[in-house]
Design a protein around this motif. Structure first.
Motif, mmCIF file in Angstrom:
data_model
loop_
_atom_site.group_PDB
_atom_site.id
_atom_site.type_symbol
_atom_site.label_atom_id
_atom_site.label_comp_id
_atom_site.label_asym_id
_atom_site.label_seq_id
_atom_site.Cartn_x
_atom_site.Cartn_y
_atom_site.Cartn_z
ATOM 1 N N SER A 1 0.847 -0.939 -0.075
ATOM 2 C CA SER A 1 0.030 0.018 -0.057
ATOM 3 C C SER A 1 0.849 1.309 0.029
ATOM 4 O O SER A 1 0.262 2.252 -0.196
ATOM 5 C CB SER A 1 -0.997 -0.045 1.230
ATOM 6 O OG SER A 1 -0.320 0.042 2.367
ATOM 7 N N HIS B 1 -7.528 1.392 -8.080
ATOM 8 C CA HIS B 1 -8.700 1.237 -7.494
ATOM 9 C C HIS B 1 -9.109 2.046 -6.346
ATOM 10 O O HIS B 1 -10.133 2.099 -5.663
ATOM 11 C CB HIS B 1 -8.781 -0.334 -7.103
ATOM 12 C CG HIS B 1 -7.694 -0.672 -5.837
ATOM 13 N ND1 HIS B 1 -6.452 -0.747 -6.310
ATOM 14 C CD2 HIS B 1 -7.772 -0.574 -4.552
ATOM 15 C CE1 HIS B 1 -5.715 -1.036 -5.351
ATOM 16 N NE2 HIS B 1 -6.327 -0.955 -4.268
ATOM 17 N N GLN C 1 -11.379 0.692 -10.070
ATOM 18 C CA GLN C 1 -10.693 1.069 -11.459
ATOM 19 C C GLN C 1 -11.732 1.616 -12.643
ATOM 20 O O GLN C 1 -11.252 2.427 -13.012
ATOM 21 C CB GLN C 1 -9.955 -0.200 -11.813
ATOM 22 C CG GLN C 1 -8.769 -0.406 -11.044
ATOM 23 C CD GLN C 1 -8.101 -1.894 -11.330
ATOM 24 O OE1 GLN C 1 -8.570 -2.908 -11.911
ATOM 25 N NE2 GLN C 1 -6.702 -1.986 -11.284
ATOM 26 N N LYS D 1 -11.904 -4.307 -6.627
ATOM 27 C CA LYS D 1 -10.859 -3.561 -7.117
ATOM 28 C C LYS D 1 -11.353 -3.008 -8.641
ATOM 29 O O LYS D 1 -11.024 -1.884 -9.093
ATOM 30 C CB LYS D 1 -9.558 -3.852 -7.161
ATOM 31 C CG LYS D 1 -8.869 -4.085 -5.724
ATOM 32 C CD LYS D 1 -7.535 -4.519 -5.988
ATOM 33 C CE LYS D 1 -6.741 -4.764 -4.633
ATOM 34 N NZ LYS D 1 -5.262 -5.011 -4.603
ATOM 35 N N THR E 1 -7.658 -6.198 -12.768
ATOM 36 C CA THR E 1 -7.624 -7.308 -11.788
ATOM 37 C C THR E 1 -8.903 -8.006 -11.596
ATOM 38 O O THR E 1 -10.000 -7.305 -11.904
ATOM 39 C CB THR E 1 -7.401 -6.653 -10.466
ATOM 40 O OG1 THR E 1 -7.301 -7.598 -9.381
ATOM 41 C CG2 THR E 1 -8.369 -5.556 -10.053
#
Length: 483
Positions: free
Chosen positions: A331, A370, A414, A410, A405
């Motif tokens: 992260s 995301h 995105q 996510k 992904t």
């Protein structure tokens, strides 16, 4: 409870407690009834009147509340036998403030402090009144008076901060800062300093006078141990070195901070600025907001030769590679943003490549696209691209949907990010009506498709990624209205 009520105005706690309980539970009619009973027994009590005024104000009866408050104020001024205490005055202050008559609360405290000149509680109440009125000079005066009475460090700091506020507002000049410095030096000589906040204030006073050497000496001395967290001390040291113009030493310090805290984006901007000997962050008038640090800073690069610039950028790139290699948390965004900033500086200097920046932006999207913050993260980097290059980046983003992904949450983030970038680039509302219709339908379908993701959330949350989801529906509405 006893410490809260005590014997305010000579009234026992057991008679006041039920009224406050009723106020706290918003049972104002019951509180007013209890207040009337209290006033029957204590008709000349300013505290009993203040409680009634507070209840009336909470019930929306502002005119009645103000009238009762003025009666209480009159009693304080005319009856010398009445006990004046901080709880009575603070209750009056609450009501006067909510009725937009803070000056009346201040006058009550001023009267009380005149009558009981060394009562610390009353003086602190008066100080708070001056704070709410932005009366910096009066703040300073009452704080110094409290400091002289008890010699406590906190009151000295209140006085010094009041002096600094006067300086910031242009009401005194350098002499005020010399006064603040003198007060602190005298206190240190007799009592030293005991709180890290006190040292921070002292250093800030020296920094405002451009006494960076003195501040660095203090920070590296015995008092510096008050700053117990190493990175905090290093950040202060780096800032002082940079302001003093010792960019090489400052860059070395900021590098240490980044090695300890690799996600410190503001520190990376300072590090890169020091490498490039750019004083944009340190010159007078430069923005310095610790709460909302800038995503980027203005750049001064024309003073550098090609050789020096290349060497600095190479050093920065090496550090970023090291930070990426040692990163243990997926992260962490700073090193990835740092790559974007390096490409941005290259473009600003005239030695960059638009395509490399676009590729770096795409890599950042695949990793962090995301997140709701993605668009604000990259906005400054898009500014150095031409309109055609922005369109090229957007086209790549749209095509990347095929390889997003497989994690549903996510994918939602995105997808919403792509919509945000389309709006940011500015081509959304230039599309033909038919394309806008399809665009609105597409967003609505994505929203409806992802509603099941909310089933496991707490009742107080609407869905995963609430911010981007709401944004998406707002976009749907905007597009529909536009066409």
């Amino acid at each position: 409870m006893a410490s809260k009520f005590g014997m305010a105005g000579g009234i026992p706690e057991r008679r006041v407690r039920p009224i406050w309980d009723a106020i706290d539970s918003r049972q104002f009619k019951n509180a007013l009834k209890l207040s009337a009973s209290l006033l029957t027994k204590y008709p000349k009590s300013p505290y009993a009147l203040a409680l009634k005024a507070l209840i009336l104000e909470r019930m929306g009866k502002s005119d009645e509340a103000l009238s009762v408050c003025l009666n209480a104020k009159e009693l304080l001024y005319t009856n010398d036998s009445i006990l004046i205490d901080d709880l009575t005055l603070s209750t009056l202050q609450i009501v006067f403030q909510r009725l937009d008559h803070l000056d009346m609360a201040t006058s009550c405290y001023e009267y009380a402090c005149g009558k009981f000149p060394n009562n610390l509680e009353l003086m602190m109440g008066l100080f708070n009144c001056y704070v709410r009125e932005y009366s910096f000079v009066k703040q300073q005066q009452i704080a110094i008076k409290m400091y002289k009475i008890v010699g406590e460090e906190r009151f000295l700091l209140w006085a010094v901060c009041s002096i600094q506020l006067q300086f910031f507002c242009g009401n005194g000049g350098e002499k005020l800062l010399l006064l603040a410095e003198g007060l602190l030096k005298k206190h240190i000589a007799s009592h030293s300093l005991h709180e890290p906040e006190a040292l921070i204030v002292y250093i800030s006073v020296l920094e405002q006078q451009s006494k960076y050497g003195d501040a660095l000496e203090i920070l590296s001395g015995k008092l510096g141990s008050l700053i117990m967290i190493e990175v905090d001390r290093l950040r202060m040291q780096g800032r002082l070195l940079a302001r003093a113009g010792d960019y090489a030493a400052a860059a070395s310090i900021f590098q240490k901070v980044l090695e300890l805290c690799p996600d410190d984006w503001e520190c990376f901007l300072h590090y890169l600025g020091c490498l490039l000997e750019d004083d944009s962050s340190w010159c007078k008038g430069a923005s310095s907001d610790p709460i909302h640090p800038p995503k980027s800073v203005d750049c001064k690069l024309l003073h550098l030769t090609d050789e020096v610039f290349d060497s600095c950028i190479s050093n920065a790139s090496d550090l970023v590679e090291k930070l990426l290699a040692e990163a243990s948390n997926d992260s962490i965004r700073c090193p990835h943003l740092a790559n974007l900033e390096i490409e941005r500086r290259k473009l600003l200097y005239g030695k960059g490549d638009d395509n490399k920046l676009i590729e770096a932006l795409m890599q950042y999207f695949f990793r962090f696209g995301h997140l709701a913050c993605f668009t604000s993260d990259i906005e400054v980097f898009l500014q150095v691209l031409t309109h055609d290059k922005k369109a090229q980046f957007l086209e790549k983003l749209i095509k990347s949907r095929e390889s997003l992904t497989m994690v549903p949450i996510k994918v939602l983030g995105q997808s919403i990010t792509v919509f945000k970038i389309q709006e940011l680039v500015g081509n959304l509302f230039t599309l033909p009506t038919g394309d806008l219709e399809g665009f609105a339908v597409q967003m609505a379908e994505i929203y409806c498709k992802n509603l099941p993701l909310s089933k496991d959330l707490d009742e107080q949350e609407s869905m995963h990624g609430e911010e981007p989801s709401l944004y998406g529906m707002q976009c749907v509405g905007s597009v529909i209205l536009a066409y």
